[in-house]
Design a protein around this motif. Structure first.
Motif, PDB file in Angstrom:
ATOM      1  N   PRO A 141      60.534  23.530  70.940  1.00 49.59           N
ATOM      2  CA  PRO A 141      60.003  22.347  71.649  1.00 49.59           C
ATOM      3  C   PRO A 141      59.056  21.558  70.758  1.00 49.59           C
ATOM      4  O   PRO A 141      58.491  22.086  69.787  1.00 49.59           O
ATOM      5  N   ALA A 142      58.872  20.290  71.078  1.00 49.75           N
ATOM      6  CA  ALA A 142      57.888  19.475  70.363  1.00 49.75           C
ATOM      7  C   ALA A 142      56.508  20.100  70.522  1.00 49.75           C
ATOM      8  O   ALA A 142      56.206  20.750  71.527  1.00 49.75           O
ATOM      9  N   THR A 143      55.672  19.920  69.513  1.00 48.20           N
ATOM     10  CA  THR A 143      54.360  20.566  69.525  1.00 48.20           C
ATOM     11  C   THR A 143      53.482  20.102  70.684  1.00 48.20           C
ATOM     12  O   THR A 143      52.594  20.833  71.118  1.00 48.20           O
ATOM     13  N   ASP A 144      53.724  18.906  71.209  1.00 51.12           N
ATOM     14  CA  ASP A 144      52.921  18.411  72.321  1.00 51.12           C
ATOM     15  C   ASP A 144      53.682  18.441  73.645  1.00 51.12           C
ATOM     16  O   ASP A 144      53.252  17.843  74.636  1.00 51.12           O
ATOM     17  N   ALA A 145      54.804  19.154  73.694  1.00 48.81           N
ATOM     18  CA  ALA A 145      55.611  19.190  74.909  1.00 48.81           C
ATOM     19  C   ALA A 145      54.978  20.092  75.966  1.00 48.81           C
ATOM     20  O   ALA A 145      54.328  21.097  75.647  1.00 48.81           O
ATOM     21  N   ALA A 146      55.171  19.742  77.210  1.00 47.04           N
ATOM     22  CA  ALA A 146      54.744  20.590  78.329  1.00 47.04           C
ATOM     23  C   ALA A 146      55.885  21.564  78.612  1.00 47.04           C
ATOM     24  O   ALA A 146      56.815  21.261  79.364  1.00 47.04           O
ATOM     25  N   VAL A 147      55.821  22.739  78.030  1.00 47.35           N
ATOM     26  CA  VAL A 147      56.910  23.709  78.110  1.00 47.35           C
ATOM     27  C   VAL A 147      56.679  24.641  79.290  1.00 47.35           C
ATOM     28  O   VAL A 147      55.645  25.309  79.377  1.00 47.35           O
ATOM     29  N   SER A 148      57.620  24.698  80.204  1.00 48.30           N
ATOM     30  CA  SER A 148      57.477  25.551  81.384  1.00 48.30           C
ATOM     31  C   SER A 148      58.047  26.943  81.169  1.00 48.30           C
ATOM     32  O   SER A 148      57.639  27.896  81.847  1.00 48.30           O
ATOM     33  N   ARG A 149      59.007  27.081  80.243  1.00 50.05           N
ATOM     34  CA  ARG A 149      59.626  28.390  80.050  1.00 50.05           C
ATOM     35  C   ARG A 149      60.247  28.491  78.670  1.00 50.05           C
ATOM     36  O   ARG A 149      60.864  27.545  78.187  1.00 50.05           O
ATOM     37  N   LEU A 150      60.070  29.645  78.026  1.00 49.30           N
ATOM     38  CA  LEU A 150      60.823  30.023  76.838  1.00 49.30           C
ATOM     39  C   LEU A 150      61.285  31.460  77.055  1.00 49.30           C
ATOM     40  O   LEU A 150      60.523  32.294  77.554  1.00 49.30           O
ATOM     41  N   ARG A 151      62.509  31.756  76.686  1.00 50.24           N
ATOM     42  CA  ARG A 151      63.034  33.104  76.904  1.00 50.24           C
ATOM     43  C   ARG A 151      63.457  33.703  75.570  1.00 50.24           C
ATOM     44  O   ARG A 151      64.287  33.142  74.854  1.00 50.24           O
ATOM     45  N   PHE A 152      62.852  34.854  75.246  1.00 49.76           N
ATOM     46  CA  PHE A 152      63.111  35.518  73.981  1.00 49.76           C
ATOM     47  C   PHE A 152      63.744  36.891  74.222  1.00 49.76           C
ATOM     48  O   PHE A 152      63.396  37.587  75.174  1.00 49.76           O
ATOM     49  N   GLY A 153      64.639  37.269  73.333  1.00 51.74           N
ATOM     50  CA  GLY A 153      65.033  38.660  73.218  1.00 51.74           C
ATOM     51  C   GLY A 153      64.134  39.310  72.182  1.00 51.74           C
ATOM     52  O   GLY A 153      63.887  38.733  71.126  1.00 51.74           O
ATOM     53  N   VAL A 154      63.616  40.506  72.478  1.00 50.65           N
ATOM     54  CA  VAL A 154      62.673  41.180  71.582  1.00 50.65           C
ATOM     55  C   VAL A 154      63.280  42.498  71.121  1.00 50.65           C
ATOM     56  O   VAL A 154      63.650  43.343  71.936  1.00 50.65           O
ATOM     57  N   VAL A 155      63.410  42.655  69.809  1.00 51.37           N
ATOM     58  CA  VAL A 155      64.081  43.824  69.251  1.00 51.37           C
ATOM     59  C   VAL A 155      63.282  44.360  68.064  1.00 51.37           C
ATOM     60  O   VAL A 155      62.442  43.664  67.493  1.00 51.37           O
ATOM     61  N   SER A 156      63.559  45.606  67.706  1.00 52.00           N
ATOM     62  CA  SER A 156      62.927  46.194  66.520  1.00 52.00           C
ATOM     63  C   SER A 156      63.633  47.504  66.183  1.00 52.00           C
ATOM     64  O   SER A 156      64.428  48.025  66.976  1.00 52.00           O
ATOM     65  N   LEU A 177      69.046  32.765  75.845  1.00 53.18           N
ATOM     66  CA  LEU A 177      67.874  32.993  75.002  1.00 53.18           C
ATOM     67  C   LEU A 177      67.563  31.777  74.147  1.00 53.18           C
ATOM     68  O   LEU A 177      68.457  31.149  73.576  1.00 53.18           O
ATOM     69  N   ASP A 178      66.285  31.455  74.051  1.00 49.94           N
ATOM     70  CA  ASP A 178      65.850  30.411  73.129  1.00 49.94           C
ATOM     71  C   ASP A 178      65.795  30.936  71.694  1.00 49.94           C
ATOM     72  O   ASP A 178      65.999  30.185  70.743  1.00 49.94           O
ATOM     73  N   ALA A 179      65.494  32.208  71.553  1.00 52.96           N
ATOM     74  CA  ALA A 179      65.422  32.831  70.227  1.00 52.96           C
ATOM     75  C   ALA A 179      65.325  34.338  70.403  1.00 52.96           C
ATOM     76  O   ALA A 179      65.063  34.847  71.496  1.00 52.96           O
ATOM     77  N   VAL A 180      65.537  35.044  69.307  1.00 52.51           N
ATOM     78  CA  VAL A 180      65.322  36.487  69.247  1.00 52.51           C
ATOM     79  C   VAL A 180      64.131  36.748  68.337  1.00 52.51           C
ATOM     80  O   VAL A 180      64.044  36.192  67.238  1.00 52.51           O
ATOM     81  N   LEU A 181      63.196  37.562  68.804  1.00 53.76           N
ATOM     82  CA  LEU A 181      62.074  38.004  67.981  1.00 53.76           C
ATOM     83  C   LEU A 181      62.396  39.404  67.466  1.00 53.76           C
ATOM     84  O   LEU A 181      62.575  40.333  68.258  1.00 53.76           O
ATOM     85  N   HIS A 182      62.518  39.553  66.139  1.00 53.50           N
ATOM     86  CA  HIS A 182      62.694  40.890  65.558  1.00 53.50           C
ATOM     87  C   HIS A 182      61.363  41.307  64.961  1.00 53.50           C
ATOM     88  O   HIS A 182      60.839  40.671  64.045  1.00 53.50           O
ATOM     89  N   LEU A 183      60.815  42.406  65.487  1.00 58.91           N
ATOM     90  CA  LEU A 183      59.452  42.808  65.148  1.00 58.91           C
ATOM     91  C   LEU A 183      59.374  43.733  63.941  1.00 58.91           C
ATOM     92  O   LEU A 183      58.295  44.244  63.630  1.00 58.91           O
TER      93      LEU A 183
END
Length: 294
Positions: A141-156, A177-183
């Motif tokens: 999202p834009a840095t100044d956007a009013a974001v109501s939801r982001l959905r991530f998959g979280v893996v490691s 999913l908006d993105a996957v976070l690999h930890l």
């Protein structure tokens, strides 16, 4: 103001979960590895480090049957990349040509800019008339956007020897999913049987503890052949950070240097910022960070 998001911050917020150039050669399709039954794009496609107006794209090409991961042989080749608004690539948002060769283990990493915030795109690569699988990505999202939801998959902690990556398949099947976070611990450096996990489902290659740059390139490429990993990489962008297994347990000396050198070209992440300072990923906006902590 943007703030960096480190691995421990993500863990606290989300909890741990199941993560002078040589001239390029334009090769005819008949000379590509496909003619020798070696897939040209056998390691899939990926995107990562999404920004509001850009994203990184990644693939690896195998232009000849001898150009295997870690071999250090094979020609320089030109690779065309395309980013489109639609799956049929009727409306292109960005396109270009880059080159790769044995110095980069025939990996391709493109930093695409000029895109629209919070927008989904399709992308693909072409070399010698052979097209890659199509990947999907999404900008932040834009840095100044009013974001109501982001959905991530979280893996490691993805250990090839311990089993098949079914968690990647489940996440790829979601489609939301908006993105996957690999930890961290994207791969493991152990030799076959070197990590106490009980039953070993499939052995590591090369069949030894990895120490050299060539070893790490082979191991990264082996992981990239997993169909579930390929599917999730192609489904959405990844944001990755490091743990010790990407280089070596507890990080030591030369082995850590070789692992770091292999990881840079092998995954879609930013290794240096605009000032040339090493970093593990680009920064998420304050809005995105606040959503993660909510």
């Amino acid at each position: 103001m943007n703030h960096p998001l480190d691995r421990r911050a993500v863990l606290r917020a989300t909890g741990a979960a199941a993560l002078g150039v040589a001239a390029a050669t334009a090769l005819p399709a008949t000379s590509l590895a496909a003619a020798a039954d070696v897939p040209v794009f056998g390691h899939g496609v990926a995107s990562g480090d999404p920004l509001p107006t850009g994203v990184l794209l990644w693939t690896r090409v195998t232009p000849t049957s001898e150009s295997t991961p870690g071999s250090g042989v094979g020609p320089e080749v030109e690779v065309r990349w395309e980013v489109a608004v639609d799956a049929g690539f009727g409306v292109l948002a960005a396109t270009g040509v880059t080159s790769t060769g044995p110095a980069r283990d025939h990996t391709v990493k493109v930093d695409v800019g000029g895109l629209s915030p919070a927008t989904g795109y399709h992308y693909r690569f072409t070399v010698g008339g052979v097209r890659s699988p199509i990947g999907r990505t999404r900008t932040a999202p834009a840095t100044d956007a009013a974001v109501s939801r982001l959905r991530f998959g979280v893996v490691s902690c993805s250990n090839w020897q311990a089993g098949y990556f079914a968690a990647y398949r489940y996440l790829a099947e979601r489609g939301d999913l908006d993105a996957v976070l690999h930890l961290g611990d994207y791969l493991y450096e152990y030799e076959p049987g070197g990590f106490p996990v009980g039953t070993y489902v499939r052995p590591h290659m090369p069949p030894r503890e990895i120490l050299s740059l060539a070893d790490y390139r082979q191991r990264h490429a082996q992981y990239k052949t997993d169909p579930h990993l390929q599917r999730l990489h192609a489904a959405c962008p990844w944001i990755t950070t490091w743990d010790d297994r990407e280089v070596t347990s507890s990080h030591n000396g030369r082995q850590a240097q070789e692992g770091t050198g292999a990881r840079g070209p092998a995954v879609p992440l930013t290794c240096k910022n605009a000032a040339g300072i090493a970093q593990t990923s680009r920064r998420l906006s304050t809005a995105a960070c606040s959503l993660l902590a909510a």
